[in-house]
Every structure is written in structure tokens, then in C-alpha cells.
Design a protein around this motif. Structure first.
Motif, mmCIF file in Angstrom:
data_model
loop_
_atom_site.group_PDB
_atom_site.id
_atom_site.type_symbol
_atom_site.label_atom_id
_atom_site.label_comp_id
_atom_site.label_asym_id
_atom_site.label_seq_id
_atom_site.Cartn_x
_atom_site.Cartn_y
_atom_site.Cartn_z
ATOM 1 N N UNK A 41 46.140 -62.651 -30.263
ATOM 2 C CA UNK A 41 46.251 -63.710 -29.479
ATOM 3 C C UNK A 41 47.818 -63.838 -28.667
ATOM 4 N N UNK A 44 54.429 -70.401 -30.284
ATOM 5 C CA UNK A 44 53.037 -70.919 -30.031
ATOM 6 C C UNK A 44 52.325 -69.875 -29.311
ATOM 7 N N UNK A 45 50.965 -69.826 -29.641
ATOM 8 C CA UNK A 45 50.042 -68.987 -28.927
ATOM 9 C C UNK A 45 49.138 -69.629 -27.962
ATOM 10 N N UNK A 46 48.291 -68.711 -27.353
ATOM 11 C CA UNK A 46 47.496 -69.324 -26.205
ATOM 12 C C UNK A 46 46.347 -70.237 -26.749
ATOM 13 N N UNK A 47 46.509 -70.537 -27.730
ATOM 14 C CA UNK A 47 45.467 -71.496 -28.428
ATOM 15 C C UNK A 47 46.246 -72.863 -28.948
ATOM 16 N N UNK A 48 47.592 -73.044 -28.565
ATOM 17 C CA UNK A 48 48.244 -73.908 -28.913
ATOM 18 C C UNK A 48 48.523 -73.932 -30.416
ATOM 19 N N UNK A 49 48.255 -72.853 -31.021
ATOM 20 C CA UNK A 49 48.709 -72.764 -32.502
ATOM 21 C C UNK A 49 50.133 -72.486 -32.560
#
Lengths: 398, 398
Positions: free
Chosen positions: A297, A359-364
Motif C-alpha cells: 500500500x 497514512x496509507x492509501x486506505x486511510x489506515x
């Protein structure tokens, strides 16, 4: 570390190592670069690449080497290095490997955990060349999942892991989904950073499984077994698992071990590599560090706080790997420069509590507190990284 | 909500709705089921499925309907519903859709945000039947990424979004990676839960893009444009983005909007649906709720705390969707039963602060505090869910 038996005789043929390493355990060898060294180059030079060994380093002659492939396989096979280099396309990827125990020491400071202590640098970024595991498994006619082939199990040639009975080598497994995924990029690598693998990094052949914990990238690969079951190795079944914080060595049961999934994909991680903790700095200064998303990610942003997490600003992401969605295998570096602090207009010194989070591209994003993710094996510590520093005013009249 | 203009005339032809809905905004219609209703069935009945509209619901005759496909396309096309049903394989998937604004009300309680307020139930799980977007795009000879086709842009037929100038319809886009991924499972759906789509859910044709925010699953689909650029819609460019907590309506700039990526993959989420906040319960009682991983990631565990996050235990995951790695599109339900509380041996009442948090197969978990993820649009609120209750002792002698 009490879990490792030290046998001087077994470790008498270890390779030469860089004296700059921070050695966390000597035999087997476990070492990481200093944080400042870590961020000196986007591709970590081999001599500074963290080393996580579980046993003495085997001394293998390439001419005497072979790889056995067996289990749920239409054509069980023994391949030489010549076979591996000549029969399969050579591909190169860049990928960050990270030990699941990265930042364990910090977790242990909150509440003692068992395991080799690691600072913030048990990860490194390299280029890897070799053949695709998928190509090899197709060549050997590995069974599909429909025929019950769920796991690709790897055994190393590093016999004598202290945790294993009977001197077994290190072993681990990945899912067949990951092994066979055309975008999974799992390699059987024989080169690192454009050169033949070094002994510490798995010469002559190792697994490189990007996006998942380093423990699955088995070095000195001797055997691949395609199986309905995960690896029977200690390191698959009784290590590298994460539990809630109420599970400790007094109450853990075989049932809990068995029902807890083995770690595969890495979680999102970041850390500040400079300035150093408890250092004194002068304006202007730059905060620098790394961030890496798990499972390929993308890191979308890194936030910096100067006040212990009360307020935040964006760091600049310096190296942005260009990749298709979900194949961002390499870390990014970030920086944030501070040229002025209002408090320094009136004070000689200002203490700052630096923090970073990615923050990653899944808003994690990362968890704030270590207490929320503490676990008895001390794995996957990815809480906000905190660095206390003092900024000092150079003006003498204050 | 001040951002929605209310035009009674435009909304005079809305469909009939279930009177049980919690209506968060009337025109356009935005409603969610009650939390207890939400967890009554794993597949949410259509009449209880949350509704997030941005404009009046169009009244479309299937016989007069057509879908235009244009942009970077070898064979631009106009397809009727007959074409869509007869030319392409019909496939069915189960997938949870979730609004990026789920749990916004809670975020607003910490610090006011703009946007329709939502409780914990602006998500639902359905089965979806239709053709694969990928099949349609291949049929129309959509350009590849190598030819500059990076985004699949969708326009609805719900003209008159108050946020858009000139009464444009709702629009959004997804990446071509997601659109064309054989395992991305993006559908052009004409059935929901085994029946023809209802008007509120996009009759006669809608996008279902599992694993990503509901806003990308455009209803009443009228037009697909393959483009080098993201959708030019307000909802792609000036909404559904997440910023750090220091960005507010006073300091946000066009540069910040433009440089911030549009939300696509959902983050990990969970919430307690029963018992209700501030309720009084008696022993034994069961905590129930849902958890969902973003991007098709699997929920590996759900933790429950009775003491505001000091100690944790595992909840039982009741419905575990069986899927290949990274295609867990549907939520899971969890439960945790309390049969005894030591404190109740001596007290008439015990207050409990229930909390839940989920973990996915990449060891990602939810953030603890809303303050760490607060953002001006109030999106992606996935902090620990807290429910205060009182457990009362039925014994009269205490």
C-alpha cells in the motif's frame, strides 16, 4: 536473550560484518544500522542492510547447491543454480524488508517482552534480482488451491536454530495466493543491489516476499514444499503472531496459539531517524525519517507534531516510488524543516516532543499508544514514534 | 445542513421509504437503519439498506434508458439495458457498501464538521448482480494505462445536486487499476439482493465498487468516461478527502484540496450495535456489532473492552465470509457475552464503558481517539467505538 543458546563452535565460521552495526544479538547474528545511516540512501547498501539470522550462517558452495521442490507438485524437482538462472526469466524489483520485531525495544520499555531487542532500523530497502517463484511453481506444475494447495512452505539450509528441536533449519510459509499472484512479486533472488547475494543475506538463493513480514523471506533456501498446511516450523506456529494485551506467558494456551493467524502482511509504519532522541539542536533543523505501507500500500501522507501530538503538519515525502496501485513495495523518506520557533524569541531552550505518523492509501494510520498494541511477542510495534529533543537558541543575550 | 438547498418541487417524486429509517437529511434523502436493525441480518434487506442521495431520485423508464461510454475508448458506445443484460456475463457478489461519512456525528461532537450527520449505520451489506465493468470496458476497447487511461469517470442521471453548478448530476471516478482488476469485482449492477434495483438504490443501473468508499459506487449511471484525469465532479475534487486536524475552513487552500488524494479504499471499521448507548441491562447480556476491513482485507479479530480500553478480550466473529486473500468485501458480525461481573456481587449497579476495535490481516487497527483523525469533512471516522451502559443487579437485597 535467554531463548538463544550460544554455541561458540557453531558460530566460528560467520562472515565478516560492518563494525558500524548496532548488534542486538551476536550468535545468531542480529544487527541493524544506526538510524542516521539508515536514511543516507534510498537503496540501503548491502553492508548496512539489517541482518536477522536465526542460526549459524551456512557456508554453501554454489556448485554443490540444489533446491528441492516437492509436496503437491505435478513434477517434483531438484534444481541447480544453473537451472534457476537459465530456465526462468530474470526480474528485478525494489522492496523494503522489515522484521516484524522492528521497534520491539520500545514495546519492551512499556512492558517487558521476550525476543531480540530492535531499535527503529530493523528494516532496509534493496533491489532484488532472481526468478519469480510463480514461474518456478508453474514449471513444476504445482497444484492449485482447488486441489488443496494452500501454502508454499520454505525450509532454509541454516541448520541449528536454537528454538527448533533436532537442529532443524529456519522455516516459514506464505499463502499460495501470495506465491502465485502475478502482482505479488515473490522472487527466488540470487542478487541483491546488483551483486551476488552475500552470505548474511542468503547466498546462493533466498525468498523475497515483498509487503509481508521479513520472517517469510527465507534465506539459504533449500526446500519448497507445496502443502495444504502452513509450515510446521516453530517460527510459523509458535512465533510471529499477535495477541491482545491481556495474553501473557502465564495464560497463553496451545488453543490460542493455534487459532491465531500467522502474521503475513506488514502494517503501516514510520519513524523519525533524525534528530536523535535527547539531542540538542539549533535552528534551522530538519526532521527526517522513513514510512512504509504494508502489503504494497502507498504512503499518502506523513504527519509531524512538535508538541507531543496536540497539533500536526504535513511532512514532505521525498522519494515517492511510482508503482501501480497496491505495489508500493519500497519505503519513502520524509522531511520537515523548522526554521523558526516563536518560543525561542524569549527562551534560551525549548524542549520539543517530536512525533510522526503515516497514512496509507486506505486511510489506515498508526496507533498512538504502545499500550494499545502491546503483545507478548513484541511484534508489529507501529505506534506513533516519539523523539524528545531540545532546541537551543544561539543568541547569547537570552 | 446548510450545504443542501431544499427545493420542494424537485423532491415531489421521491420513492416510498421505510418509516423505521433514521432520517439524517430529507431532501436529498439520507437515512440509515437503527443499529439494532442493522445487525438483524447478515444481508441487509433492501428496505433497511442505508440511502445516501445527493439529489432528487430520477424516475427512469428502463425502455428509455441508455448508457454512454466515451473518452479514451476504441469503440465509443451507447448500450441499452437489453445490451447490458444480454451481451455480458451476469455475476453476483456480496459486498458491504459504506459511506465515507459513517460515524460523522461522533466526529462532530468532538469538534463541529460540515456534512450530513451519520450515526454508526451508514453502511449495509447486500448481494449485487450485474455485469463486470471490466467486461464492458474490454468490449468497448477502453485504452490501457500505457495509453494514458488512468481513471474511469462515472456520471449519474440524478441531475440537480445542490453542490454542483448548473444542476449537474452526481459524479465520481475510480482508478483504471480498480476498474480493470480481475479481482477488483467492480460491477455495473442491475439487481440488489436478488431483485431489480429499487429507485433509491440506482435503478436501472449502478456502479458497485467493493472495498472503496460508497461515494464511488455511482447510482443511476448515465455515462462512463475513460480519462487521463479524475472525475471533474465536485464530489471527487472538493469533497471526500481527508486532511490533518489543523486544516479547517479558514486556512484550506485550493492547493491543499488539489494535492490531497481523493479517498478510495476504506479503512478498517467496527462499531457496537447492541446494547444501546446509555441503556441499562441485566446479566447475562451480549455485545453485538459489525466489523469491516477496507479494500477487501479480512477481519482477523475484534477486541472488546468493558473498562474504557484498559483491558481487552476477543469477541467471537460470527459470520466469516470465506474468500480468497484480499477479497473480503463483506462485513462480519461479532458478539461477546457477559454472564458474570464481580462488581455486581457487591453493588446494585455497575457502569461499563464498552469499546470495540477490529484488526485486519495486515495488523492494521483502528485509532483510539477521534481527535487524532478529526478532519474538516468528517470522513473516515473509524476510532474506537464507545458505548456507556449500566449493568443492574436483579437481586433485590443489594
Amino acid at each position: 536473550m535467554s531463548e538463544h543458546k550460544n554455541d561458540k563452535e557453531a558460530y566460528k565460521n560467520e562472515p565478516y560484518r560492518n563494525q558500524e552495526f548496532v548488534v542486538n544479538f551476536k550468535d545468531p547474528f542480529n544487527a541493524e544500522p544506526t538510524p542516521t545511516r539508515l536514511i543516507q540512501s534510498y537503496i540501503t547498501p548491502t553492508e548496512h542492510f539489517y541482518v536477522r539470522n536465526h542460526a549459524p550462517v551456512p557456508d554453501i558452495k554454489e556448485s554443490a547447491y540444489f533446491l528441492r521442490i516437492e509436496g503437491l507438485i505435478g513434477k517434483p524437482m531438484v534444481l541447480t543454480m544453473d537451472d534457476i538462472k537459465s530456465k526462468f526469466e530474470k526480474v528485478t524489483i525494489a522492496a523494503t524488508l522489515q522484521c516484524a520485531g522492528n521497534r520491539r525495544t520500545m514495546m519492551s520499555e512499556y512492558k517487558k517482552v521476550k525476543g531480540v531487542g530492535w531499535g527503529i532500523a530493523s528494516l532496509s530497502n534493496g533491489t532484488w534480482s532472481g526468478c519469480r517463484l510463480r514461474d518456478v511453481l508453474e514449471y513444476c506444475k504445482a497444484f492449485s488451491k482447488d486441489s488443496g494447495a494452500f501454502h508454499a512452505c520454505f525450509w532454509g539450509l541454516d541448520f541449528g536454530c536454537p528454538e527448533e528441536p533436532d537442529g532443524k533449519p529456519y522455516g516459514s510459509s506464505i499463502t499460495m495466493e501470495k506465491a502465485m499472484d502475478p502482482e505479488g512479486d515473490v522472487l527466488l533472488a540470487y542478487e541483491m543491489n546488483g551483486e551476488t547475494l552475500t552470505r548474511d543475506h542468503g547466498y546462493p538463493l533466498r525468498v523475497v516476499a515483498p509487503g509481508i513480514i521479513g520472517a517469510r523471506s527465507v534465506k539459504w533456501l533449500g526446500r519448497i514444499i507445496i502443502s495444504p498446511y502452513e509450515s510446521e516450523s516453530f517460527f510459523q506456529r509458535r512465533d510471529y503472531k499477535i495477541f491482545h494485551s491481556g495474553i501473557d506467558w502465564n495464560n497463553i494456551t496451545d488453543k490460542v496459539w493455534d487459532s491465531t493467524p500467522s502474521l503475513q502482511e506488514l502494517s503501516i509504519q514510520s519513524a523519525i531517524c533524525s534528530p536523535a532522541p535527547n539531542s540538542t539542536v539549533y535552528l534551522p533543523f530538519t526532521i527526517m525519517g522513513y514510512a512504509t505501507g504494508g502489503g504494497g500500500r502507498k504512503i499518502e501522507r506523513v504527519d509531524i507534531s512538535l508538541d507531543g501530538g496536540e497539533s500536526w503538519d504535513y511532512a514532505e515525502i521525498m522519494t515517492e516510488e511510482k508503482g501501480p496501485v497496491n505495489r508500493y513495495w519500497s519505503w519513502v523518506f520524509f522531511r520537515y524543516t523548522i526554521t523558526h520557533l516563536n518560543q525561542l524569541d524569549h527562551q534560551k531552550q525549548v524542549p520539543l516532543k517530536l512525533m510522526c505518523r503515516a497514512w496509507d492509501n486506505a486511510s489506515n494510520t498508526q496507533p498512538r499508544d504502545v499500550k494499545d498494541i502491546w503483545n507478548l511477542r513484541g511484534v508489529m510495534n507501529n505506534c506513533y514514534h516519539i523523539v524528545d529533543i531540545v532546541v537551543e537558541n544561539k543568541k547569547s543575550n537570552l
